[in-house]
Design a protein around this motif. Structure first.
Motif, short mmCIF file in Angstrom:
data_model
loop_
_atom_site.label_atom_id
_atom_site.label_comp_id
_atom_site.label_asym_id
_atom_site.label_seq_id
_atom_site.Cartn_x
_atom_site.Cartn_y
_atom_site.Cartn_z
N TYR A 69 0.81 -1.20 -0.08
CA TYR A 69 -0.16 -0.10 -0.15
C TYR A 69 0.80 1.33 0.01
N GLY A 70 2.12 1.16 0.25
CA GLY A 70 3.11 2.52 0.44
C GLY A 70 3.03 3.27 1.76
N TRP A 71 2.49 2.70 2.79
CA TRP A 71 2.61 3.32 4.01
C TRP A 71 3.15 2.60 5.25
N SER A 72 3.52 2.96 6.35
CA SER A 72 4.11 2.38 7.22
C SER A 72 3.46 1.12 7.98
N PRO A 73 4.09 0.43 8.70
CA PRO A 73 3.29 -0.54 9.30
C PRO A 73 2.49 -0.41 10.77
N ASP A 74 3.16 0.86 11.06
CA ASP A 74 2.61 1.46 12.50
C ASP A 74 1.15 2.29 11.98
N THR A 75 1.24 2.86 10.76
CA THR A 75 -0.04 3.56 10.31
C THR A 75 -1.05 2.35 10.06
N HIS A 76 -0.60 1.21 9.36
CA HIS A 76 -1.50 0.17 9.19
C HIS A 76 -2.03 -0.32 10.38
N GLU A 77 -1.26 -0.62 11.44
CA GLU A 77 -1.93 -1.09 12.66
C GLU A 77 -2.55 0.00 13.40
N ARG A 78 -2.55 1.12 13.68
CA ARG A 78 -3.25 2.00 14.00
C ARG A 78 -4.54 2.28 13.34
N GLY A 79 -4.47 2.15 12.22
CA GLY A 79 -5.75 2.15 11.33
C GLY A 79 -6.91 0.96 11.43
N LEU A 80 -6.39 -0.06 11.58
CA LEU A 80 -7.08 -1.17 11.87
C LEU A 80 -7.44 -1.20 13.50
N LYS A 81 -6.76 -0.89 14.25
CA LYS A 81 -7.09 -0.81 15.67
C LYS A 81 -8.26 0.24 16.05
N GLN A 82 -8.40 1.38 15.04
CA GLN A 82 -9.37 2.28 15.15
C GLN A 82 -10.63 1.76 14.71
N LEU A 83 -10.49 0.94 13.58
CA LEU A 83 -11.76 0.36 13.05
C LEU A 83 -12.46 -0.25 13.92
N VAL A 84 -11.53 -1.41 14.52
CA VAL A 84 -12.17 -2.36 15.51
C VAL A 84 -12.90 -1.77 16.67
N ASN A 85 -12.11 -0.54 17.22
CA ASN A 85 -12.47 0.14 18.53
C ASN A 85 -13.57 0.69 18.09
N LEU A 86 -14.12 1.21 17.03
CA LEU A 86 -15.12 1.95 16.60
C LEU A 86 -16.33 1.10 16.28
N GLY A 87 -16.06 -0.43 16.02
CA GLY A 87 -17.03 -1.03 15.82
C GLY A 87 -17.43 -1.16 14.35
N LEU A 88 -16.52 -0.78 13.39
CA LEU A 88 -16.90 -0.60 11.80
C LEU A 88 -16.18 -1.98 11.28
N VAL A 89 -15.17 -2.61 11.79
CA VAL A 89 -14.70 -3.73 11.54
C VAL A 89 -14.33 -4.73 12.65
N GLU A 90 -14.59 -5.98 12.26
CA GLU A 90 -14.41 -7.12 13.36
C GLU A 90 -13.36 -7.67 13.26
N ARG A 91 -12.59 -8.34 14.20
CA ARG A 91 -11.37 -9.22 14.09
C ARG A 91 -11.56 -10.64 14.68
N ARG A 92 -10.99 -11.74 14.14
CA ARG A 92 -10.73 -12.82 14.77
C ARG A 92 -9.50 -13.59 14.48
N GLU A 93 -9.13 -14.63 15.51
CA GLU A 93 -7.91 -15.36 15.02
C GLU A 93 -8.06 -16.39 14.13
N HIS A 94 -6.89 -16.73 13.57
CA HIS A 94 -7.06 -17.88 12.58
C HIS A 94 -5.88 -18.34 12.63
N ARG A 95 -6.02 -19.53 13.01
CA ARG A 95 -4.60 -20.56 13.18
C ARG A 95 -4.50 -21.51 11.84
N THR A 96 -3.40 -21.84 11.53
CA THR A 96 -2.67 -22.45 10.73
C THR A 96 -1.98 -23.62 10.94
N LYS A 97 -1.95 -24.77 10.52
CA LYS A 97 -0.94 -25.88 11.20
C LYS A 97 0.30 -25.40 10.55
#
Length: 266
Positions: free
Chosen positions: A204-232
């Motif tokens: 995407y062309g931006w920093s990992p920190d920007t990326h993580e902050r964006g996802l965190k805000q979306l989850v905190n505001l209830g606009l996006v949901e998150r789940r854990e996914h495990r792979t063998k």
């Protein structure tokens, strides 16, 4: 302490807000969802760079410009007036909420400058006559080519959809620049996709920190949901690897068209 008279309160109640103006524009466009080519967010595989035009808004810290652009797509992409829309510069300023922190003339100037930045990025064409400003959409990939409605018939015409309630319910107003950018990133992909921060500079062309902050805000505001996914993973210490997957919550997913009433039997 300064008090507000009843007359002043009445006047404030009858003056349109930014959200009022955005709602009026979207109501006139007569649509439930706004299409946006996926190439605005990220170029297709095989391109010299995977970065889309969205990158320049994020790295340039241009939240106002990004909000204005998305609203222009919403206002113009129904094709009712040839992919164009025209408003007084004061209306453009109110659409961008510039009027809240500037004088009338400064707000008008700020709106014109924001639109000019979009033109420099080859996303729109704009012109003005007196106080009226006309804006015409160009293709979302920043190529400068004429706009046409994406229909999904080829890879370059694949599109994401944003419900108009994103604006009319004020959900856009709660997001900062990383949050809005990542909202578009999540909307671009299938439900329950992974968005590793380490890939953000390449994809995407931006920093990992920007990326993580964006996802965190979306989850905190209830606009996006998150789940854990495990792979063998037999060779890992735990025997598996874990990653987070994301999808939009129901309130930010595209709205389904209402079914037409069945014709009465004869």
């Amino acid at each position: 302490m300064k008090t507000t008279t009843l007359a002043e309160q009445d006047m404030q109640n009858v003056i349109a807000t930014g959200r009022d103006t955005r709602t009026a524009v979207l109501t006139r466009s007569i649509r439930a969802n706004v299409p946006l080519r996926k190439t605005f967010v990220q170029a297709n595989k095989g391109a010299a760079s995977r970065h889309g035009p969205l990158k320049d808004f994020v790295t340039g810290r241009d939240l106002r410009g990004l909000k204005a652009y998305l609203l222009i797509v919403a206002a113009c992409s129904n094709g009712d007036k040839g992919w164009s829309t025209t408003h007084d510069s004061a209306v453009w300023a109110r659409l961008m909420d510039i009027h809240e922190t500037a004088t009338d003339q400064s707000a008008r100037t700020g709106a014109w400058r924001a639109l000019r930045r979009l033109q420099e990025r080859k996303l729109i064409e704009c012109s003005r006559s007196g106080t009226m400003i006309k804006v015409t959409l160009l293709r979302e990939d920043g190529s400068g080519e004429s706009y046409d409605r994406p229909v999904g018939d080829a890879e370059e015409n694949l599109f994401l959809q944003i419900p108009t309630t994103f604006w009319t319910m004020g959900r856009d107003e709660r997001l900062d620049l990383p949050g809005l950018a990542l909202f578009l990133v999540v909307a671009r992909e299938k439900n329950w996709s992974a968005f590793p921060a380490g890939k953000a500079p390449e994809w995407y062309g931006w920093s990992p920190d920007t990326h993580e902050r964006g996802l965190k805000q979306l989850v905190n505001l209830g606009l996006v949901e998150r789940r854990e996914h495990r792979t063998k993973a037999p060779l890992s210490p735990l025997g598996f690897t874990m990653a987070y997957q994301y999808q939009r919550t129901a309130i930010t997913r595209p709205r389904k068209p209402k079914k037409s009433a069945a014709p009465a039997g004869r």
